[in-house]
Every structure is written in C-alpha cells, then in structure tokens.
Design a protein around this motif. Structure first.
Motif, short mmCIF file in Angstrom:
data_model
loop_
_atom_site.label_atom_id
_atom_site.label_comp_id
_atom_site.label_asym_id
_atom_site.label_seq_id
_atom_site.Cartn_x
_atom_site.Cartn_y
_atom_site.Cartn_z
N VAL A 83 0.83 -1.21 0.00
CA VAL A 83 0.00 0.00 0.00
C VAL A 83 0.86 1.26 0.00
CG1 VAL A 83 -0.33 0.39 2.49
CG2 VAL A 83 -2.18 0.91 0.91
N LYS A 84 2.07 1.19 0.56
CA LYS A 84 2.98 2.33 0.51
C LYS A 84 3.40 2.62 -0.92
CE LYS A 84 5.88 3.19 3.83
NZ LYS A 84 5.66 4.65 4.11
N ARG A 85 3.65 1.57 -1.71
CA ARG A 85 3.98 1.77 -3.11
C ARG A 85 2.81 2.38 -3.88
NH1 ARG A 85 5.85 -3.87 -5.40
NH2 ARG A 85 3.97 -4.43 -4.25
N ASP A 86 1.59 2.15 -3.38
CA ASP A 86 0.39 2.66 -4.04
C ASP A 86 0.04 4.07 -3.57
OD1 ASP A 86 -1.63 1.93 -5.96
OD2 ASP A 86 -3.08 1.90 -4.32
N GLY A 87 0.87 4.64 -2.69
CA GLY A 87 0.65 6.02 -2.28
C GLY A 87 0.16 6.19 -0.86
N GLY A 88 0.06 5.11 -0.10
CA GLY A 88 -0.38 5.20 1.29
C GLY A 88 -1.83 4.81 1.45
N GLY A 89 -2.23 4.64 2.70
CA GLY A 89 -3.58 4.17 3.00
C GLY A 89 -3.50 2.95 3.89
N TRP A 90 -4.38 1.99 3.66
CA TRP A 90 -4.35 0.77 4.44
C TRP A 90 -4.71 -0.40 3.55
CZ3 TRP A 90 -9.00 -1.74 4.44
CH2 TRP A 90 -10.16 -0.99 4.22
N HIS A 91 -4.25 -1.58 3.94
CA HIS A 91 -4.51 -2.78 3.14
C HIS A 91 -4.59 -4.00 4.03
CE1 HIS A 91 -4.69 -5.64 -0.03
NE2 HIS A 91 -3.44 -6.04 0.06
N TYR A 92 -5.67 -4.74 3.88
CA TYR A 92 -5.85 -6.04 4.52
C TYR A 92 -6.08 -7.04 3.41
CZ TYR A 92 -8.62 -9.80 6.67
OH TYR A 92 -9.12 -11.02 7.03
N PRO A 93 -5.05 -7.81 3.02
CA PRO A 93 -5.20 -8.74 1.91
C PRO A 93 -6.17 -9.86 2.24
CG PRO A 93 -3.12 -9.10 3.01
CD PRO A 93 -3.71 -7.85 3.62
N ALA A 94 -6.81 -10.40 1.21
CA ALA A 94 -7.75 -11.50 1.40
C ALA A 94 -7.04 -12.71 1.97
CB ALA A 94 -8.40 -11.85 0.06
N ALA A 95 -7.78 -13.51 2.71
CA ALA A 95 -7.22 -14.74 3.28
C ALA A 95 -6.67 -15.62 2.17
CB ALA A 95 -8.30 -15.49 4.04
N GLY A 96 -5.52 -16.22 2.44
CA GLY A 96 -4.94 -17.15 1.48
C GLY A 96 -3.98 -16.51 0.50
#
Length: 226
Positions: free
Chosen positions: A187-200
């Motif tokens: 998410v830092k490479r995408d410009g910041g924010g937050w990210h919770y990747p899907a399970a698996g």
C-alpha cells in the motif's frame, strides 16, 4: 524478648533499603520496556505480549504502520517537529484503540509502529483500519504551523492463517508480521492508506526477514480499500 526487639529494630532499615531497591529496579525495568519518546511498548515487550494475546484470542489483527512524509516534516521543520509527529501518532493510536481489551501498541523504531488488536468480529477490521488511518493523518499543530503526516497500514488476521501460509520455523506471530509487512509495503507503493489482503494470499519473498516487494503476490490494491 529485648534481644528479639533489638534484632527486629536492626533489621528494619535493611528491609526498608531492600524494599526501596526493589521498587527502583521495577521502575527501571518498566522504563526499559517503554519507548521514551512515544511512551509505547518497545519491540521486545510488544512481541512478548503479542504472543500471549494470540494464544488467548481466536481473532487477532496484527497491524504494522509506517508514516509517510515523516522525513519531509523533519527536513522542513526540524527534528523537534518530527518528535511531535511521533508523539501525536502514538497518542492517536492509543486513543483509537482505547477500550479494546487486550490491544497492545508499540513503536518499533523510527517512524514504524505495530499493534495487536483482538476482534470480536473479524468483519470489523476494515472499519478499524479506516478509523486508525483517519486519526493518524489528522493535522496537528507545532510551532505555529499545521502539520500532517500520512500513514501506510498493513494488516493480517490470525484466524485467516492456514497451513499453506506458514513456513517451517515460523510461529503465528512471525507469519502475521510477514503478512502485515508485505501488505504495508504494497500500500505504501500505491501512495499510502491501508490494506488487509484477502485470506490465502501468499507471502512475498523476503531478504533477511524484510520485505522484497515482489509483484504478483497481492490482490489488486486500491488506496484505502480492502
């Protein structure tokens, strides 16, 4: 009887001395476990508490946070302003997680923070992340200026883990740290924010225990989206 009273009287100052010594020692140990700038737990203290929380709760979110624009604040306004940004971030994290029983917050070093947060309902994790992002990126006042930092937050959820997501020698905490680290970097490479990747979602490769940012290992990212 007089001899007994004399012995007790003589031992009194010695016992008091040891009591004071023990109190000072406990205070020093407590201080060593807390970061002096932010007041949050240090890395070692955090990891010890995180392991206990993971063992006791079925749904625990592990969050890694890295400030965006922190160097700019330091360069433009001085290191004291950077210190203010660290303290403000620590206060925002503490306030946002206040009342969530079992939550543990730490400063890992520099402008990096971590938290473990037990959840009664894992579906609430995106709202938690969005709220933390808003709290941390709110402007703060320093030296007559209104300053602001961004933040990149990566999250991993203990109840998402399965055998395929683990590697030999990794405990639950180790796996969650790697997952959250990868999500934070993405998410830092995408410009910041937050990210919770899907399970698996597989864990990207790492070098010396750190992220390498290999492409193709995450779901499509949108800033501030799960």
């Amino acid at each position: 009887m007089n001899e007994l009273l004399t012995a007790v009287s003589a031992a009194g100052p010695l016992a008091a001395g040891w009591s004071i010594h023990g109190l000072l020692l406990r205070r020093r140990l407590t201080a060593a476990r807390h970061d002096p700038l932010s007041g949050l737990w240090t890395r070692d203290a955090f990891e010890a508490r995180a392991v206990r929380t993971l063992a006791r709760r079925p749904h625990v979110a592990l969050l890694l946070l890295d400030l965006d624009g922190f160097k700019t604040v330091n360069d433009r306004h001085g290191h004291a302003a950077g210190d203010a940004a660290i303290r403000t971030t620590a206060a925002a994290l503490t306030t946002a997680l206040d009342g969530r029983g079992g939550a543990v917050v730490a400063r890992l070093g520099g402008d990096e923070f971590a938290a473990v947060v037990p959840l009664s309902d894992p579906a609430g994790l995106p709202w938690l992340l969005a709220g933390l992002h808003d709290e941390i990126t709110a402007p703060f006042r320093y030296g007559g200026h209104e300053l602001r930092v961004g933040v990149s937050i990566g999250a991993a959820l203990s109840s998402d883990l399965n055998a395929a997501s683990r590697t030999p020698g990794d405990g639950v905490l180790g796996v969650l740290l790697r997952l959250a680290d990868e999500a934070m970097y993405a998410v830092k490479r995408d410009g910041g924010g937050w990210h919770y990747p899907a399970a698996g979602v597989p864990v990207a490769g790492s070098t010396a225990g750190r992220r390498t940012g290999r492409p193709g290992t995450h779901t499509t990212l949108r800033k501030g989206a799960a």
